[in-house]
Design an enzyme around this catalytic site. Structure first.
Site, PDB file in Angstrom:
ATOM      1  CE1 TYR A 292     -16.878  -1.210  -3.073  1.00 11.74           C
ATOM      2  CE2 TYR A 292     -17.278  -3.264  -4.228  1.00 11.74           C
ATOM      3  CZ  TYR A 292     -17.636  -1.971  -3.937  1.00 11.74           C
ATOM      4  OH  TYR A 292     -18.757  -1.436  -4.510  1.00 11.74           O
TER       5      TYR A 292
ATOM      6  CB  THR B  93      -0.914   0.014   1.242  1.00  9.07           C
ATOM      7  OG1 THR B  93      -1.655  -1.198   1.293  1.00  9.07           O
ATOM      8  CG2 THR B  93      -1.870   1.180   1.205  1.00  9.07           C
TER       9      THR B  93
ATOM     10  CE  LYS C  36       2.074  -4.052   7.175  1.00 10.50           C
ATOM     11  NZ  LYS C  36       2.230  -3.255   5.920  1.00 10.50           N
TER      12      LYS C  36
ATOM     13  CB  ILE D 214       5.852  -4.930   7.522  1.00 11.38           C
ATOM     14  CG1 ILE D 214       6.376  -6.360   7.401  1.00 11.38           C
ATOM     15  CG2 ILE D 214       5.892  -4.231   6.156  1.00 11.38           C
ATOM     16  CD1 ILE D 214       5.554  -7.255   6.473  1.00 11.38           C
TER      17      ILE D 214
ATOM     18  CE1 TYR E 216      -1.323  -4.716   6.114  1.00  9.73           C
ATOM     19  CE2 TYR E 216      -1.153  -4.487   3.724  1.00  9.73           C
ATOM     20  CZ  TYR E 216      -1.195  -3.915   4.983  1.00  9.73           C
ATOM     21  OH  TYR E 216      -1.112  -2.542   5.118  1.00  9.73           O
TER      22      TYR E 216
ATOM     23  NE  ARG F 203      -3.913   1.693   3.758  1.00 11.88           N
ATOM     24  CZ  ARG F 203      -3.854   2.855   3.122  1.00 11.88           C
ATOM     25  NH1 ARG F 203      -4.678   3.096   2.124  1.00 11.88           N
ATOM     26  NH2 ARG F 203      -2.996   3.794   3.470  1.00 11.88           N
TER      27      ARG F 203
END
Length: 291
Positions: A109, A46, A164, A206, A135, A140
């Site tokens: 989404y 990202t 992550k 990260i 992740y 998001r």
């Protein structure tokens, strides 16, 4: 998977003023991190503005980083999406030469159920032999992958080696650390919580800010992994303000402003993101000047 323990950084993609990829600045950033203690590099995440980079540019970025790295540190490539079949196809057809692992974001989404998350990652795990780092970033993706789902995947697939976790929820980290298989990596995706996660038994971070202050940030995480909390928190307190600043408006506009102040690259971002405001830029410049 010791190669993914410590400090990884989610590399930005530097752009020139015309918004083309700034290859020389990217090389400079890679070397700056490797030479200052970063343990591994994450490509096309990202923070790298992967959503607005073309397929051709992504390959260019990968090729530049692999060549510049020259096998000095492990490389993790971001490959994910909310079309499971397309992600599986990329896993099966992409040339992963020079890449040590895959970071794959939870489907965004679509807002799948927990079983949907499981089946998505099951399909991915069966499509490659490379290590996969899950992740989870609900801010998001609009849906949280719960610890029980992550642990289920960790137990069922040997090449799902870590997560992550970027929900900024301390209790979620604690649940993962309590229930995870012995060698499963719980990696912080939250710069502000990274030290606490390392001290609690996590495997590192990260990071976004780590690429601007790699010597300090990687030392802090290493001290955390060693349980040296007093020394580690001295560095954490020094970095607290800049961590807040870089996420004040949007990522990666904030970190790119820091890197510009450090003369590593420009601060251009692609729409719909915009550069940091003048007010934020002034705060960042003042911090960097006094660091």
């Amino acid at each position: 998977m010791q190669k993914f323990v410590g400090t990884g950084v989610a590399l930005i993609t530097p752009f020139k003023e015309d918004l083309s990829v700034d290859v020389e600045a990217l090389k400079k950033l890679v070397n700056f991190n490797i030479e200052n203690g970063t343990n591994y590099l994450v490509i096309n995440g990202t923070t790298g503005e992967s959503a607005t980079i073309t397929k051709e540019e992504k390959q260019q970025i990968i090729d530049v980083i692999i060549k510049e790295n020259n096998k000095r540190v492990p490389l993790v490539l971001g490959v994910g999406g909310n079309n499971t079949a397309e992600v599986v196809k990329e896993f099966k057809t992409r040339d992963f030469t020079g890449i040590d692992g895959i970071l794959s974001v939870a489907p965004y989404y679509s807002k799948p159920t927990q079983e949907g998350f499981y089946q998505h990652y099951k399909a991915l795990a069966e499509a490659t032999e490379l290590p996969i780092i899950l992740y989870n970033v609900p801010g998001r993706t609009a849906k949280n992958m719960e610890p029980a789902t992550t642990i289920r995947l960790a137990n069922d697939f040997t090449n799902i080696v870590g997560v992550k976790e970027a929900g900024n929820i301390q209790q979620q980290y604690n649940s993962l650390l309590k229930d995870k298989p012995k060698d499963f990596l719980v990696i912080s995706g939250d710069d502000d919580l990274a030290l606490g996660v390392a001290l609690a038994g996590g495997s590192g971070v990260i990071s976004v800010i780590g690429q601007a202050f790699p010597a300090e940030f990687s030392k802090m995480i290493q001290l955390g992994l060693e349980g040296k909390n007093k020394e580690a928190y001295q560095i954490h307190f020094k970095l607290m303000d800049i961590i807040d600043y870089i996420f004040e408006e949007n990522n990666p506009a904030g970190i790119k402003t820091v890197l510009k102040e450090l003369s590593i690259c420009g601060n251009e971002v692609r729409l719909p993101l915009v550069k940091a405001s003048n007010q934020l830029t002034e705060k960042i410049a003042k911090y960097v000047a006094s660091f």
